[in-house]
Structure formats: C-alpha cells, structure tokens
Scaffold this motif. Structure first.
Motif, PDB file in Angstrom:
ATOM      1  N   PHE A  49      42.943  43.287  51.586  1.00  0.00           N
ATOM      2  CA  PHE A  49      43.714  42.427  50.853  1.00  0.00           C
ATOM      3  C   PHE A  49      43.445  40.851  51.366  1.00  0.00           C
ATOM      4  O   PHE A  49      42.925  40.170  50.779  1.00  0.00           O
ATOM      5  N   GLY A  50      42.919  40.715  52.631  1.00  0.00           N
ATOM      6  CA  GLY A  50      42.470  39.526  53.039  1.00  0.00           C
ATOM      7  C   GLY A  50      41.066  39.144  52.279  1.00  0.00           C
ATOM      8  O   GLY A  50      40.817  37.940  51.983  1.00  0.00           O
ATOM      9  N   THR A  51      39.923  40.087  52.460  1.00  0.00           N
ATOM     10  CA  THR A  51      38.960  39.816  51.707  1.00  0.00           C
ATOM     11  C   THR A  51      39.046  39.544  50.124  1.00  0.00           C
ATOM     12  O   THR A  51      38.383  38.573  49.741  1.00  0.00           O
ATOM     13  N   LEU A  52      39.841  40.183  49.604  1.00  0.00           N
ATOM     14  CA  LEU A  52      39.984  39.732  48.050  1.00  0.00           C
ATOM     15  C   LEU A  52      40.790  38.635  47.750  1.00  0.00           C
ATOM     16  O   LEU A  52      40.444  37.836  47.048  1.00  0.00           O
ATOM     17  N   MET A  53      41.436  38.122  48.729  1.00  0.00           N
ATOM     18  CA  MET A  53      42.249  36.664  48.702  1.00  0.00           C
ATOM     19  C   MET A  53      40.986  35.398  48.840  1.00  0.00           C
ATOM     20  O   MET A  53      41.194  34.493  48.234  1.00  0.00           O
ATOM     21  N   VAL A  54      40.421  35.908  50.052  1.00  0.00           N
ATOM     22  CA  VAL A  54      39.353  34.920  50.305  1.00  0.00           C
ATOM     23  C   VAL A  54      38.243  34.774  48.964  1.00  0.00           C
ATOM     24  O   VAL A  54      37.763  33.591  48.747  1.00  0.00           O
ATOM     25  N   ASN A  55      37.938  35.657  48.545  1.00  0.00           N
ATOM     26  CA  ASN A  55      36.963  35.829  47.554  1.00  0.00           C
ATOM     27  C   ASN A  55      37.510  35.310  46.086  1.00  0.00           C
ATOM     28  O   ASN A  55      36.823  34.385  45.687  1.00  0.00           O
ATOM     29  N   ALA A  56      38.807  35.271  45.949  1.00  0.00           N
ATOM     30  CA  ALA A  56      39.500  34.679  44.755  1.00  0.00           C
ATOM     31  C   ALA A  56      39.384  33.284  44.969  1.00  0.00           C
ATOM     32  O   ALA A  56      39.011  32.337  44.208  1.00  0.00           O
ATOM     33  N   GLY A  57      39.656  32.701  46.088  1.00  0.00           N
ATOM     34  CA  GLY A  57      39.584  31.277  46.246  1.00  0.00           C
ATOM     35  C   GLY A  57      38.282  30.725  46.405  1.00  0.00           C
ATOM     36  O   GLY A  57      38.183  29.665  45.855  1.00  0.00           O
ATOM     37  N   ASN A  99      31.498  40.290  52.474  1.00  0.00           N
ATOM     38  CA  ASN A  99      31.996  41.469  51.535  1.00  0.00           C
ATOM     39  C   ASN A  99      30.940  42.428  51.657  1.00  0.00           C
ATOM     40  O   ASN A  99      31.474  43.672  51.453  1.00  0.00           O
TER      41      ASN A  99
END
Length: 78
Positions: free
Chosen positions: A8-16, A65
C-alpha cells in the motif's frame, strides 16, 4: 498484514511520484509598495511541496519498487 502495508505504501508513493501536473502556487496580491503578503503555508501548499519533492526522488522510488518486487517473489510468494 505487513506485506499489505508495504505494498500500500509503495503504491501511494508511486502514484504521487508519477503525477505530471504543474503545481503552481497561487500568486497573492501585493500590498502597499510591492510588499508581498507573508503568511504561513496552507495545507494545500504543503501537499503541493511534498508532491514536488517526490518528483526529485523518482530514481530511488524505482529502486524501491524493484526491491519490493523481489521481496514479493522471494519472501511473500507461496
């Protein structure tokens, strides 16, 4: 549970980090003889600054990632 939080944290940082919007600060009206209004940054300004900073760390986010993908295959795979 911990794997879901990491993902979850990885996907949120990627989105930003991949946002390609122009985050321009609102220009404030000048008061008096060209003096700018000095006020505390708003929450929107702080979020904008955080997203701009994420853009500078794209290479490290990419390496993270790769690390997460490796962990998913080796540690969390069934």
């Amino acid at each position: 549970m911990i794997a879901n939080l990491i993902l979850f944290g990885t996907l949120m940082v990627n989105a930003g980090a991949v946002l390609n919007f122009n985050f321009k600060k609102k220009t404030s009206e000048t008061e008096g003889f060209g003096e700018k209004d000095v006020s505390e940054p708003t929450t929107g300004d702080q979020i904008r600054q955080f997203l701009q900073n994420l853009k500078f760390f794209r290479i490290f986010i990419g390496l993270w990632n790769i690390c997460v993908m490796f962990m998913m295959l080796v540690l969390f795979g069934s």
